[in-house]
Design a protein around this motif. Structure first.
Motif, PDB file in Angstrom:
ATOM      1  N   ASN A  64       0.803  -1.222   0.000  1.00  5.45           N
ATOM      2  CA  ASN A  64       0.000   0.000   0.000  1.00  5.45           C
ATOM      3  C   ASN A  64       0.838   1.275   0.000  1.00  5.45           C
ATOM      4  O   ASN A  64       0.506   2.251   0.677  1.00  5.45           O
ATOM      5  N   VAL A  65       1.923   1.275  -0.747  1.00  5.15           N
ATOM      6  CA  VAL A  65       2.774   2.470  -0.842  1.00  5.15           C
ATOM      7  C   VAL A  65       1.947   3.674  -1.304  1.00  5.15           C
ATOM      8  O   VAL A  65       2.045   4.766  -0.744  1.00  5.15           O
ATOM      9  N   ARG A  66       1.102   3.444  -2.308  1.00  2.00           N
ATOM     10  CA  ARG A  66       0.311   4.551  -2.865  1.00  2.00           C
ATOM     11  C   ARG A  66      -0.616   5.166  -1.806  1.00  2.00           C
ATOM     12  O   ARG A  66      -0.651   6.396  -1.649  1.00  2.00           O
ATOM     13  N   GLU A  67      -1.316   4.303  -1.066  1.00  2.00           N
ATOM     14  CA  GLU A  67      -2.257   4.799  -0.059  1.00  2.00           C
ATOM     15  C   GLU A  67      -1.509   5.534   1.064  1.00  2.00           C
ATOM     16  O   GLU A  67      -1.951   6.581   1.541  1.00  2.00           O
ATOM     17  N   LYS A  68      -0.367   4.991   1.457  1.00  2.00           N
ATOM     18  CA  LYS A  68       0.394   5.628   2.538  1.00  2.00           C
ATOM     19  C   LYS A  68       0.917   6.994   2.100  1.00  2.00           C
ATOM     20  O   LYS A  68       0.944   7.951   2.867  1.00  2.00           O
ATOM     21  N   ALA A  69       1.336   7.100   0.848  1.00  2.00           N
ATOM     22  CA  ALA A  69       1.810   8.387   0.333  1.00  2.00           C
ATOM     23  C   ALA A  69       0.650   9.387   0.277  1.00  2.00           C
ATOM     24  O   ALA A  69       0.801  10.555   0.647  1.00  2.00           O
ATOM     25  N   GLU A  70      -0.521   8.909  -0.163  1.00  2.00           N
ATOM     26  CA  GLU A  70      -1.687   9.808  -0.250  1.00  2.00           C
ATOM     27  C   GLU A  70      -2.059  10.378   1.105  1.00  2.00           C
ATOM     28  O   GLU A  70      -2.395  11.553   1.222  1.00  2.00           O
ATOM     29  N   GLU A  71      -1.963   9.535   2.143  1.00  2.00           N
ATOM     30  CA  GLU A  71      -2.277  10.001   3.506  1.00  2.00           C
ATOM     31  C   GLU A  71      -1.398  11.190   3.885  1.00  2.00           C
ATOM     32  O   GLU A  71      -1.839  12.143   4.501  1.00  2.00           O
ATOM     33  N   ILE A  72      -0.126  11.115   3.522  1.00  2.12           N
ATOM     34  CA  ILE A  72       0.817  12.206   3.848  1.00  2.12           C
ATOM     35  C   ILE A  72       0.531  13.421   2.977  1.00  2.12           C
ATOM     36  O   ILE A  72       0.428  14.548   3.470  1.00  2.12           O
ATOM     37  N   PHE A  73       0.375  13.208   1.677  1.00  8.22           N
ATOM     38  CA  PHE A  73       0.238  14.341   0.752  1.00  8.22           C
ATOM     39  C   PHE A  73      -1.053  15.125   0.999  1.00  8.22           C
ATOM     40  O   PHE A  73      -1.102  16.340   0.757  1.00  8.22           O
ATOM     41  N   THR A  74      -2.089  14.447   1.485  1.00  6.28           N
ATOM     42  CA  THR A  74      -3.367  15.118   1.762  1.00  6.28           C
ATOM     43  C   THR A  74      -3.195  16.289   2.718  1.00  6.28           C
ATOM     44  O   THR A  74      -3.879  17.299   2.615  1.00  6.28           O
ATOM     45  N   LYS A  75      -2.227  16.172   3.632  1.00  9.52           N
ATOM     46  CA  LYS A  75      -2.010  17.237   4.615  1.00  9.52           C
ATOM     47  C   LYS A  75      -1.509  18.527   3.961  1.00  9.52           C
ATOM     48  O   LYS A  75      -1.545  19.591   4.550  1.00  9.52           O
ATOM     49  N   PHE A  76      -0.980  18.425   2.727  1.00  7.77           N
ATOM     50  CA  PHE A  76      -0.319  19.574   2.098  1.00  7.77           C
ATOM     51  C   PHE A  76      -1.098  20.163   0.911  1.00  7.77           C
ATOM     52  O   PHE A  76      -0.706  21.177   0.369  1.00  7.77           O
ATOM     53  N   LYS A  77      -2.137  19.488   0.486  1.00  7.93           N
ATOM     54  CA  LYS A  77      -3.052  19.996  -0.555  1.00  7.93           C
ATOM     55  C   LYS A  77      -2.463  20.028  -1.962  1.00  7.93           C
ATOM     56  O   LYS A  77      -3.146  19.765  -2.929  1.00  7.93           O
ATOM     57  N   LYS A  78      -1.195  20.449  -2.137  1.00  5.90           N
ATOM     58  CA  LYS A  78      -0.642  20.477  -3.496  1.00  5.90           C
ATOM     59  C   LYS A  78       0.825  20.046  -3.459  1.00  5.90           C
ATOM     60  O   LYS A  78       1.471  20.100  -2.409  1.00  5.90           O
TER      61      LYS A  78
END
Ligand SMILES: NC(=O)c1ccc[n+]([C@@H]2O[C@H](COP(=O)([O-])OP(=O)(O)OC[C@H]3O[C@@H](n4cnc5c(N)ncnc54)[C@H](OP(=O)(O)O)[C@@H]3O)[C@@H](O)[C@H]2O)c1
Length: 231
Positions: A64-78
């Motif tokens: 789940n590399v993709r999902e874990k990365a999305e969790e982090i990136f969501t905090k930054f919006k862009k």
């Protein structure tokens, strides 16, 4: 958030070239840097002087590399810049490579990178993705015995660059790939003890940061050898 602010993701930030890249970008207060690698405490120690660096433990070989990365990136919006710099190197004669050696090389150097990139593009409108490959993965370049797992996985990263750029050519999301020659880092010292490289991590990082900020004005989908070796 002011429009001049850039959000920059650096994969493989705990040491070597990636740690130098983070420290260079962190000098600019208009940048927010997301630093990713497995060794969280090492990143926190190195970047504690910078309040614009956000470090997260991240393992490219996990599920789940993709999902874990999305969790982090969501905090930054862009995301404006993604530097896919993490790498795993196995130095073994071809016949002695285990399935796990080959599998880990491909998981960290290309499969995980594709997952992180899938997560990142959701947050990109105008962006530059820079893949860090190796001169050994560049067609027609000098090759090294013992690096068949590593260099073939890095060659796959080159192929991904051309294919991604084709698919995204009608957008403002660009991708290029730098194929590095030898740089004096812990990876190099562990793989080739005693070998002296012509460049330090800071010297290579200064080229990569400049390229990440500006290179996509001139290039997209390009695979560029950044090496003092011949051929
Ligand atoms: N040094 C050279 O001569 C040379 C030449 C050509 C290309 N390159 C490429 O340049 C890049 C940087 O290399 P370097 O020399 O600075 O290597 P390094 O000192 O070994 O650093 C590699 C980075 O990748 C991270 N990493 C490794 N496995 C990971 C995993 N499973 N998940 C997440 N992060 C992982 C490491 O962090 P953790 O261990 O904390 O996870 C570390 O921060 C690599 O892609 C390498 O292949 C280097």
């Amino acid at each position: 958030m002011m429009s001049k602010e850039k959000v920059i993701v650096v994969l493989g930030a705990s040491r070597g070239i990636g740690a130098s890249i983070v420290k260079i970008f962190a000098q600019n207060n208009d940048f927010q840097i997301i630093a990713l690698s497995r060794n969280l405490s090492r990143m926190q120690e190195q970047f504690e002087a910078f309040d614009n660096v956000y470090s997260y433990a991240f393992d490219l070989s996990s599920v789940n590399v993709r999902e874990k990365a999305e969790e982090i990136f969501t905090k930054f919006k862009k995301i404006d810049i993604l530097i896919n710099n993490a790498g795993a190197l196995v130095n073994k004669p071809f016949a002695e490579l285990s399935h796990d050696d080959i599998s880990l090389s491909f998981q960290v150097n290309i499969i995980g990178v594709m997952g992180v990139t899938q997560a990142a593009v959701r947050f990109m409108s105008q962006a530059h993705i820079v893949n860090i490959s190796s001169i050994g993965g560049f067609q027609g370049s000098v090759k090294f015995p013992g690096l068949s797992a590593y260099s073939t996985s890095k060659a796959a990263l080159c192929g991904f660059t051309e294919l991604f750029a084709e698919e995204y050519k009608d957008t403002a999301i660009t991708m290029n790939c730098l194929c590095l020659g030898a740089v004096q880092t812990e990876m190099l010292e562990e793989a080739f003890p005693g070998y002296v490289a012509p460049l330090s991590a800071d010297e290579m990082a200064s080229y990569i940061t400049e390229f990440a900020l500006n290179g996509n004005k001139w290039m997209n989908g390009k695979i560029i050898p950044v090496s003092l070796t011949t051929p």
